[in-house]
Design an enzyme around this catalytic site. Structure first.
Site, PDB file in Angstrom:
ATOM      1  CB  SER A   1      -0.964   0.010   1.188  1.00  0.00           C
ATOM      2  OG  SER A   1      -2.085  -0.805   0.911  1.00  0.00           O
TER       3      SER A   1
ATOM      4  CE  LYS B   1      -4.524   2.069  -0.541  1.00  0.00           C
ATOM      5  NZ  LYS B   1      -3.867   0.752  -0.513  1.00  0.00           N
TER       6      LYS B   1
ATOM      7  CB  SER C   1      -4.426   1.573   3.976  1.00  0.00           C
ATOM      8  OG  SER C   1      -3.586   1.001   3.002  1.00  0.00           O
TER       9      SER C   1
END
Length: 464
Positions: free
Chosen positions: A121, A124, A295
């Site tokens: 993640s 991102k 997230s």
């Protein structure tokens, strides 16, 4: 293969003051490891309590000062400070790392920093920087209802990932979300025979071929469509997201109109259709903060497609990844060809620590747009996916309130990328990817703690 779930602004001149505490600070990431799945809390969880780890001396998270306070740390001193924590066996057989001085760009510690690896993640960060470069932070995405053939009403998706089906007056899963009930109020008295949902803003498959079959539907991912509500949930607060969130949003509109039994189909607004109602999302910078704090994979994928829309590329998984790469390349950050989606959910994603660190430096020192990224980052022992980390033990205590970072977890991968001040006040950016961690929740937790210890060592470091 495991997947991340949901655990549980402003930059003015040279200082960012954290705004998350008043709004989205209470979002947690709960790993939904397939080998050890915990129930994911609702996105509307109560704000995080003041953590005991933050003493009176750190009564609030430290502001991010991007000017060159103090001297540039000595690389040899940084290497000494990190010598023990980077050798923690919990990190598995490989740690890829990059630590840079934000103001000067000087590399202070590197271990194969240009090697592409699964970022999980932390990918991102790329989506956040790209979408904030492509649109003003004040931009809002519009959802509308238009006239359709034969008395149909067409719900036209504008790619708002947080549109909510929550009833008027009820809390939404995402603060500041536009409401389907407000669309219905504008349609009072309009006759309707059916609801058509128009997803034509987006293209390609709604589920990435690079995702595992069990990813959709799950607590952490839905199909990605231009019309969806509550982060892809069929109903506000649902633990599991939807494989058909566009149809669910259409049914929510029908119910809000008082006609829950109306048929709902997919289609497109006819040429020349008249717009009857519109609502607008929260400002983009708030959507980015919600994405980073929680997230949230669905928000990330929708925002990556918005970058593709801005660059006139197909708003698909492939087009979104290409658009993010192109947007960042225009700002001097080369991501490489390994990005496959906007969230990092694809195990096939490949991004280097050097690219992640460069994006963080861009956010701190580059154009005004991407700077909102730093304000949206979780803060250690304080907010978002770091709210329950850095809470105990001498190894990580120095990072509480000082480390701002994006977490990442897949099976066998633990990552952490963010910014931290040294003891002398110098701002550093770091990107850490441990991509050969043993499987299982216990090994993942141990790897995360080892990454936290590395960031905390940077916070303790005088290093001059």
């Amino acid at each position: 293969m495991s997947r991340p779930g949901v655990r549980t602004a402003s930059l003015v001149a040279l200082v960012i003051v954290l705004a998350a505490g008043a709004g989205t600070a209470g979002f947690f990431e709960t790993r939904a490891l397939r080998s050890h799945r915990d129930p994911a809390p609702s996105a509307s969880a109560a704000p995080t309590a003041w953590p005991a780890a933050l003493s009176a001396a750190t009564a609030a998270p430290a502001p991010v000062v991007t000017a060159g306070a103090g001297q540039v740390p000595a690389a040899a001193a940084v290497a000494r400070a990190l010598a023990a924590p980077v050798r923690d066996p919990a990190l598995g057989s490989r740690l890829l790392a990059q630590v840079i001085d934000v103001d000067s760009g000087t590399s202070l510690f590197a271990d194969r920093p240009g090697t592409p690896a699964a970022p999980a993640s932390t990918a991102k960060l790329l989506t956040a920087a790209a979408v904030l470069a492509a649109y003003p932070g004040t931009h809002r995405f519009t959802t509308s209802v238009a006239t359709g053939a034969g008395g149909a009403l067409v719900l036209v998706g504008g790619g708002d990932p947080t549109l909510t089906a929550a009833a008027a007056g009820k809390a939404a899963d995402y603060p500041g979300a536009a409401r389907i009930s407000d669309l219905a109020a504008q349609l009072h008295g309009v006759p309707v025979t059916r609801i058509v949902v128009d997803d034509s803003l987006f293209a390609g498959p709604s589920v990435s071929p690079d995702w595992a079959a069990e990813d959709v539907p799950s607590s952490y991912a839905s199909a990605i469509t231009a019309v969806l509500a509550d982060g892809g949930r069929a109903r506000p607060g649902d633990a599991i997201r939807s494989a058909a969130p566009d149809l669910a949003a259409g049914h929510a509109l029908a119910a809000a109109l008082g006609h829950a039994d109306l048929p709902v189909t997919r289609g497109a607004a006819p040429s020349g259709a008249r717009t009857l109602a519109t609502v607008r999302s929260a400002p983009l910078r708030e959507l980015v903060e919600q994405m980073l704090q929680q997230s949230d994979n669905v928000i990330a994928e929708v925002l990556a497609r918005q970058v593709a829309v801005a660059r006139h590329l197909p708003a698909s998984f492939t087009g979104a990844a290409a658009a993010v790469r192109a947007e960042l390349a225009g700002l001097g950050v080369q991501v490489g060809a390994g990005l496959r989606d906007g969230s990092g959910l694809a195990a096939a994603d490949r991004v280097s620590p050097a690219a992640l660190a460069a994006v963080l430096r861009l956010a701190a020192t580059g154009p005004a747009g991407p700077r909102a990224l730093l304000a949206g980052l979780p803060v250690a022992a304080w907010s978002g996916t770091l709210a329950d980390r850095y809470l105990g033990g001498r190894a990580v205590a120095a990072g509480a309130g000082a480390v701002r970072a994006k977490t990442g977890t897949l099976t066998g991968v633990s990552s952490l990328a963010g910014v931290v001040h040294t003891r002398d006040g110098r701002l550093l950016a770091f990107a850490l990817i441990a991509d050969r961690v043993a499987p299982g929740a216990a090994a993942t937790d141990a790897a995360d703690a080892a990454l936290d210890a590395i960031a905390a060592a940077l916070a303790r470091c005088g290093c001059s």
